[in-house]
Design an enzyme around this catalytic site. Structure first.
Site, PDB file in Angstrom:
ATOM      1  N   GLY A 197       0.832  -1.193   0.000  1.00  0.00           N
ATOM      2  CA  GLY A 197       0.000   0.000   0.000  1.00  0.00           C
ATOM      3  C   GLY A 197       0.864   1.239   0.000  1.00  0.00           C
ATOM      4  N   CYS A 198       0.374   2.301   0.609  1.00  0.00           N
ATOM      5  CA  CYS A 198       1.120   3.553   0.690  1.00  0.00           C
ATOM      6  C   CYS A 198       2.465   3.300   1.356  1.00  0.00           C
ATOM      7  CB  CYS A 198       0.312   4.583   1.466  1.00  0.00           C
ATOM      8  SG  CYS A 198       1.193   6.138   1.677  1.00  0.00           S
ATOM      9  N   PHE A 199       3.517   3.813   0.756  1.00  0.00           N
ATOM     10  CA  PHE A 199       4.846   3.497   1.260  1.00  0.00           C
ATOM     11  C   PHE A 199       5.264   4.273   2.502  1.00  0.00           C
ATOM     12  CE2 PHE A 199       6.185   5.694  -2.975  1.00  0.00           C
ATOM     13  CZ  PHE A 199       5.762   6.948  -2.552  1.00  0.00           C
TER      14      PHE A 199
END
Length: 179
Positions: free
Chosen positions: A12-14
């Site tokens: 997902g979002c890093f």
């Protein structure tokens, strides 16, 4: 003599995974970036459109004499939901897929083995959909994405999503954190 290795993980979002892994003893660096796509040197805007083929990933440089790849995978599976296909929460698209890009055959075997073991434990109601693929070119994300969670704690996404995950991570894995 140190035993420096790379791991490339997407969940997902890093921002959250990068912030958490940079806290871990034995991690030299965790860098936000993109991998797994066909567009050379993609921008964040190209990634967000979802047609570059890349996933948001973290490339982790770590000292295997201090922290193992298997332990990094356990952290990775705690920091995201590996049962959501092409999404994490409200972030939807192939760029948010759960993926382990292995750097050698040993990492591939360890990733596949750990996924099988986690499936047996039935931690999640749904099956793990984490992709396990050979690493391709890693492109570091733009400078403003690096250390984003720590530098933007007041930003809504960080305050609501990232900070609680980081606090839980720090509590759960306090014995693995840098002093």
């Amino acid at each position: 003599m140190s035993n420096i290795k790379l791991a490339t993980l997407g969940g997902g979002c890093f921002w959250c995974i990068e912030a958490a892994l940079n806290l871990v003893e034995g991690v030299i660096s965790a860098t936000s970036g993109y991998s797994g796509g066909q567009t050379p040197d993609p921008t964040y805007q190209q990634i967000c459109q979802g047609d570059s083929g890349h996933a948001e990933v973290i490339q982790v440089e770590f000292d295997q004499d201090i922290i193992s790849f298997e332990q990094l995978l356990l952290f990775f599976f705690q920091l995201h939901d590996p049962t959501q296909l092409n999404r994490q929460g409200n972030d939807v698209g192939t760029q948010y897929r759960s993926v382990i890009y292995y750097h050698d055959e040993e990492q591939k075997q360890l990733a596949e083995s750990q996924i099988k073991e986690l499936m047996k434990l039935k931690i999640w109601d749904n099956p793990i959909v984490t992709e396990v693929s050979p690493v391709s070119v890693f492109y570091p994300a733009e400078a403003y994405h690096q250390n984003y969670a720590n530098e933007n704690k007041e930003q809504a996404y960080c305050a609501i999503v990232v900070t609680p995950k980081l606090e839980k991570f720090k509590y759960q894995f306090k014995d693995y954190l840098k002093t």
